[in-house]
Design a protein around this motif. Sequence first.
Motif, PDB file in Angstrom:
ATOM      1  N   PHE A  96       0.840  -1.210   0.000  1.00  0.00           N
ATOM      2  CA  PHE A  96       0.000   0.000   0.000  1.00  0.00           C
ATOM      3  C   PHE A  96       0.870   1.253   0.000  1.00  0.00           C
ATOM      4  O   PHE A  96       0.621   2.193  -0.762  1.00  0.00           O
ATOM      5  CB  PHE A  96      -0.907  -0.043   1.230  1.00  0.00           C
ATOM      6  N   TRP A 344      -7.517  -0.223  -1.546  1.00  0.00           N
ATOM      7  CA  TRP A 344      -6.561  -0.638  -0.529  1.00  0.00           C
ATOM      8  C   TRP A 344      -7.192  -0.739   0.869  1.00  0.00           C
ATOM      9  O   TRP A 344      -6.474  -0.655   1.858  1.00  0.00           O
ATOM     10  CB  TRP A 344      -5.376   0.330  -0.476  1.00  0.00           C
ATOM     11  N   THR A 349      -4.079  -1.893   6.584  1.00  0.00           N
ATOM     12  CA  THR A 349      -3.698  -0.679   5.856  1.00  0.00           C
ATOM     13  C   THR A 349      -3.524   0.528   6.772  1.00  0.00           C
ATOM     14  O   THR A 349      -2.508   1.233   6.674  1.00  0.00           O
ATOM     15  CB  THR A 349      -4.724  -0.369   4.755  1.00  0.00           C
TER      16      THR A 349
END
Length: 385
Positions: A96, A344, A349
């Motif tokens: 990410f 994402w 994340t």
Amino acid sequence: MSTQEIGFVRADLLPPRPAPQRSGSAIGWIRANLLATPMDVVLTVLAVALLLWSVPGMLSWLFFEAVWSGENREACLTMAQGGVQPDSWNGACWAFVGDRFQQFMFGRYPIEERWRPILVTVMFIGLLAPILTPRLPYKGWNALALFVVFPILAFFLLHGGTFGLERVETPLWGGLMVTLILSFVGIAVSLPVGILLALGRKSDLPVIRLFCVTFIEVIRGVPLITVLFMANVMLPLFLPTGWTIDNFLRALVGVALFASAYMAEVVRGGLQAIPKGQYEGADSLGLSYWQKIRLIIMPQALKLVIPGIVNTFIGLFKDTSLVSIIGMFDLLGIVRLNFTDTDWITPVTPITGLIFAGFIFWLFCFGMSRYSAFMESHLETGHKR
């Protein structure tokens, strides 16, 4: 003198003593700092046990089991969640960060124009490195180029609209670029303005002293969020009809004024630490007020408060994240904005992005603190022979 008049005479030599332990070695440092007392031994054992328990898991999550490449969220999801990782997988999603890295650096700055902020960064490093190196000459010209010429060139390069450059409005700026611009302007403005405010607060002129005291106490009495909110919302209400000020410029002014008030108190502390004899000695030489301040008083005062000055700079660098309240996205703001990106969205994340942003902030703040320690040791001449 006969032997009877001597109270005591040793008949044999003392046995040789063992050589003193080397305190400069690693073992000597451990004994002196970690194993000096029973309490130190207990605390050292507990600290080592805590490190052995936590560090392997942290390293595994951050590096060994982390995902380093991928095109979307599937790379950082388990099979049960619809991804490609095994159900036992537990690691960071650095894919990410890699996919959004340029956005974290430049925000929504046009991709084909990003050579301009890169060129500004190279120019900044090229001018900053010589001024931070004590032994290099021409400091005055270097400072003039860094604090006067460079901001003008950087503005025309980043904003464009002239010399054939495409105009890039400030709402498109973001990421680390915004953080560094706010920090540089705040630092470059707060130090000289803070010095003037500190001198004004100690002035014998009542009007100047009252103005400086009022400004410092009012600004220091409110949080930075309030200053930014006032600069963004309230300032346009006092402007003539049809006038407007760019949001980014409002943030620059608010951050610079806020930092100047705190810097003034730091500098004032250094001025109060200067002995009265220094002022009297400067007066006896026939120096004017500004010559006395520039040549005698201020160099000594600033040297005394280097830790306070750098502490203010570090606080200012971290406080730039508050500009998100007026619609500007610095490094932390642009990272948090991407948490809602449908490409994402994963459970790991947010924590991965926050760790990345925290590491960038720590890197710059640690560098400033280390340079501060270097300058303190370089300027500490009071005990040198």
